[in-house]
Design a protein around this motif. Structure first.
Motif, PDB file in Angstrom:
ATOM      1  N   LEU A   3      40.692  32.800  37.374  1.00 28.22           N
ATOM      2  CA  LEU A   3      40.807  33.898  36.419  1.00 28.22           C
ATOM      3  C   LEU A   3      41.278  35.140  37.159  1.00 28.22           C
ATOM      4  N   TYR A   5      40.812  38.942  38.006  1.00 28.78           N
ATOM      5  CA  TYR A   5      39.648  39.836  38.071  1.00 28.78           C
ATOM      6  C   TYR A   5      40.093  41.271  38.330  1.00 28.78           C
ATOM      7  N   ALA A  21      36.305  39.873  34.635  1.00 30.86           N
ATOM      8  CA  ALA A  21      37.379  38.887  34.514  1.00 30.86           C
ATOM      9  C   ALA A  21      38.267  39.277  33.338  1.00 30.86           C
ATOM     10  N   ALA A  42      33.544  34.170  40.569  1.00 29.28           N
ATOM     11  CA  ALA A  42      33.287  35.604  40.422  1.00 29.28           C
ATOM     12  C   ALA A  42      32.837  36.201  41.745  1.00 29.28           C
ATOM     13  N   CYS A  63      30.724  37.746  34.702  1.00 30.65           N
ATOM     14  CA  CYS A  63      30.488  37.311  36.076  1.00 30.65           C
ATOM     15  C   CYS A  63      29.014  36.982  36.269  1.00 30.65           C
TER      16      CYS A  63
END
Ligand SMILES: [Zn+2]
Length: 86
Positions: A3, A5, A21, A42, A63
């Motif tokens: 993902l 971030y 995210a 995360a 996260c």
């Protein structure tokens, strides 16, 4: 799946900078966030954010802190307090 971030440029409660995210409902406006990169975890994004802001921590919504430790629960408490402005 990786993902994208971001970290909030604005500090919140306790001078924390919250990491989000992509797609998180709490993601800051584009002017108020710094792109960190794409990460599978995360925790990796938060580590990257700490290079910019020592007080970086993960958003509770996007996260989740799976590796629970004393430090993790403290961070989680800080985030709950920072939510009172809603
Ligand atoms: Zn978030």
């Amino acid at each position: 799946m990786a993902l994208y971030y971001y970290v909030n440029k604005q500090s919140g409660y306790n001078n924390n900078h919250v990491v989000h995210a992509a797609g998180c409902p709490h993601l800051p406006d584009i002017d108020n966030r710094l792109f960190l990169g794409s990460f599978y975890q995360a925790n990796a994004a938060i580590l990257q954010a700490k290079k910019y802001y020592a007080g970086a921590l993960g958003c509770e919504t996007c996260c989740p802190l799976n590796s629970a430790g004393a430090q993790a629960s403290q961070l989680s408490m800080a985030l709950k307090h920072s939510d009172v402005s809603r």
